[in-house]
Design a protein around this motif. Structure first.
Motif, mmCIF file in Angstrom:
data_model
loop_
_atom_site.group_PDB
_atom_site.id
_atom_site.type_symbol
_atom_site.label_atom_id
_atom_site.label_comp_id
_atom_site.label_asym_id
_atom_site.label_seq_id
_atom_site.Cartn_x
_atom_site.Cartn_y
_atom_site.Cartn_z
ATOM 1 N N ASN A 2 24.185 51.180 39.960
ATOM 2 C CA ASN A 2 24.688 49.853 39.607
ATOM 3 C C ASN A 2 26.220 49.861 39.472
ATOM 4 N N PHE A 3 26.872 49.147 40.372
ATOM 5 C CA PHE A 3 28.332 49.137 40.392
ATOM 6 C C PHE A 3 28.931 47.917 39.694
ATOM 7 N N GLU A 4 28.120 47.149 38.994
ATOM 8 C CA GLU A 4 28.601 45.865 38.478
ATOM 9 C C GLU A 4 29.831 46.017 37.567
ATOM 10 N N GLN A 5 29.703 46.917 36.575
ATOM 11 C CA GLN A 5 30.805 47.149 35.638
ATOM 12 C C GLN A 5 32.026 47.729 36.360
ATOM 13 N N LEU A 6 31.746 48.697 37.239
ATOM 14 C CA LEU A 6 32.818 49.339 38.008
ATOM 15 C C LEU A 6 33.558 48.320 38.871
ATOM 16 N N GLN A 7 32.819 47.385 39.443
ATOM 17 C CA GLN A 7 33.468 46.381 40.292
ATOM 18 C C GLN A 7 34.436 45.508 39.476
ATOM 19 N N GLN A 8 34.061 45.190 38.238
ATOM 20 C CA GLN A 8 34.973 44.432 37.376
ATOM 21 C C GLN A 8 36.250 45.233 37.121
ATOM 22 N N GLN A 9 36.066 46.542 36.880
ATOM 23 C CA GLN A 9 37.224 47.401 36.626
ATOM 24 C C GLN A 9 38.128 47.495 37.866
ATOM 25 N N VAL A 10 37.505 47.577 39.032
ATOM 26 C CA VAL A 10 38.287 47.639 40.269
ATOM 27 C C VAL A 10 39.031 46.315 40.491
ATOM 28 N N ASP A 11 38.419 45.223 40.144
ATOM 29 C CA ASP A 11 39.104 43.923 40.262
ATOM 30 C C ASP A 11 40.359 43.894 39.383
ATOM 31 N N PHE A 12 40.244 44.454 38.191
ATOM 32 C CA PHE A 12 41.397 44.554 37.283
ATOM 33 C C PHE A 12 42.468 45.474 37.886
ATOM 34 N N ILE A 13 42.038 46.621 38.396
ATOM 35 C CA ILE A 13 42.966 47.593 39.004
ATOM 36 C C ILE A 13 43.730 46.941 40.158
ATOM 37 N N HIS A 14 43.047 46.131 40.902
ATOM 38 C CA HIS A 14 43.661 45.419 42.023
ATOM 39 C C HIS A 14 44.659 44.373 41.500
ATOM 40 N N GLU A 15 44.269 43.625 40.511
ATOM 41 C CA GLU A 15 45.114 42.553 39.972
ATOM 42 C C GLU A 15 46.436 43.082 39.414
ATOM 43 N N ILE A 16 46.366 44.182 38.674
ATOM 44 C CA ILE A 16 47.587 44.661 37.998
ATOM 45 C C ILE A 16 48.606 45.260 38.961
ATOM 46 N N ASP A 17 48.235 45.425 40.218
ATOM 47 C CA ASP A 17 49.231 45.856 41.213
ATOM 48 C C ASP A 17 50.436 44.913 41.215
ATOM 49 N N LYS A 18 50.200 43.663 40.830
ATOM 50 C CA LYS A 18 51.277 42.648 40.837
ATOM 51 C C LYS A 18 52.415 42.983 39.871
ATOM 52 N N VAL A 19 52.133 43.843 38.888
ATOM 53 C CA VAL A 19 53.172 44.254 37.931
ATOM 54 C C VAL A 19 54.334 44.944 38.655
#
Lengths: 198, 198
Positions: A2-19
């Protein structure tokens, strides 16, 4: 699996690239290239590791580093506010709180809560960890301005009293560091990097 | 007040600013701007915080973050070596060891020793902390290449087998993360981002 939780974390990792795209006013050491928030956060975290021994109070270093790694993430939505800005307050604004909820809210709920709480603790500046982390945040640009012959002090016509007022927060985290910083600020006047009066 | 030790630490803080100028081959997410080592180290450290729960073994998160914050500092002297370089080995070289001694050697002796030991532990990749930290180091560029329609895989003609071989080190740090990463690599072939054969 089950990757559900991991996918949320990856979405965050992707978003913070904007920093990495958020430019600060302060320039890199001996440079005219502006520093970005990711570089700044990395530098402060490593500073905390080497300077932790100078904290006035015992600190949980992991928590200090968490604060420093995330402290500017909200600027993805709210933008960088210059320390010496006379119009917009540098302190916790409503826009930043909304940004924190959106960005950390990409994570699984328990992690979002933890990081929002740590960010709020940093902003409040009341615990030993927040005081030390904030000392790092004020100390780095001081070193950068000195290495750039006055840097943003000269560029934005900032005077000695204002610098002492803004930087004296370092004392809450470390008396030794403040004593050193004050020496550098005084020296900056003598060396023509910082004006005594406007 | 005696600033001797603090001055050594400030010299180190000044020196490591150079990490912000070391460009990697991998580009930022959805971008053609190369990432630099400081941005990369910041991102990995924050990834470790949110992904720590997926580690195969219990880990000392503070040590993992120290590893990630300093792991590329040696490149100030030795330069970045591309993961898929066929000529120069990506592993610990003599040049990197000399660089570590010079750069961490700017610090007071006890701190220099600690950081050199942590860097060596990361390079050896044998402890739970090193395995998890190295998993972060392999996972980020995978996400970046996927966000850049193949990124360095396409640019340097890297094939599926090579990617699986290099990325499978993620499994040593986290079975779950590797399972997810492998799914992404397989999907990249289906989507035309990665070639099955050269």
């Amino acid at each position: 699996m089950n990757f559900e939780q991991l996918q949320q974390q990856v979405d965050f990792i992707h978003e913070i690239d904007k920093v990495k795209y958020i430019q600060r006013r302060t320039k890199l050491f001996n440079s005219d290239r502006p520093e970005n928030d990711a570089e700044h956060s990395w530098h402060l975290s490593l500073m905390a590791i080497v300077l932790a021994g100078h904290s006035n109070e015992p600190i949980d270093l992991l928590k200090v580093i968490k604060m420093l790694l995330i402290h500017d993430v909200v600027e993805i939505d709210s933008g960088d506010i210059f320390l010496y800005d006379n119009v917009v307050s540098h302190s916790n604004t409503e826009a930043e709180t909304i940004a924190a909820r959106r960005i950390f809210g990409l994570l699984p709920a328990d992690q979002a809560e933890e990081l929002i709480a740590i960010w709020e603790e940093f902003e409040a500046g009341e615990t030993a960890e927040a005081k030390f982390a904030r000392a790092m945040d004020r100390f780095e640009p001081l070193l950068q301005n000195r290495s750039n012959n006055g840097g943003t002090w000269k560029e934005f016509n900032v005077t000695y009293d204002k610098v002492v007022q803004k930087k004296s927060i370092i004392k809450e985290g470390s008396d030794l560091l403040w004593s050193y910083a004050k020496t550098l600020i005084d020296k900056s006047v003598d060396e023509g990097m910082l004006k005594k009066n406007s």
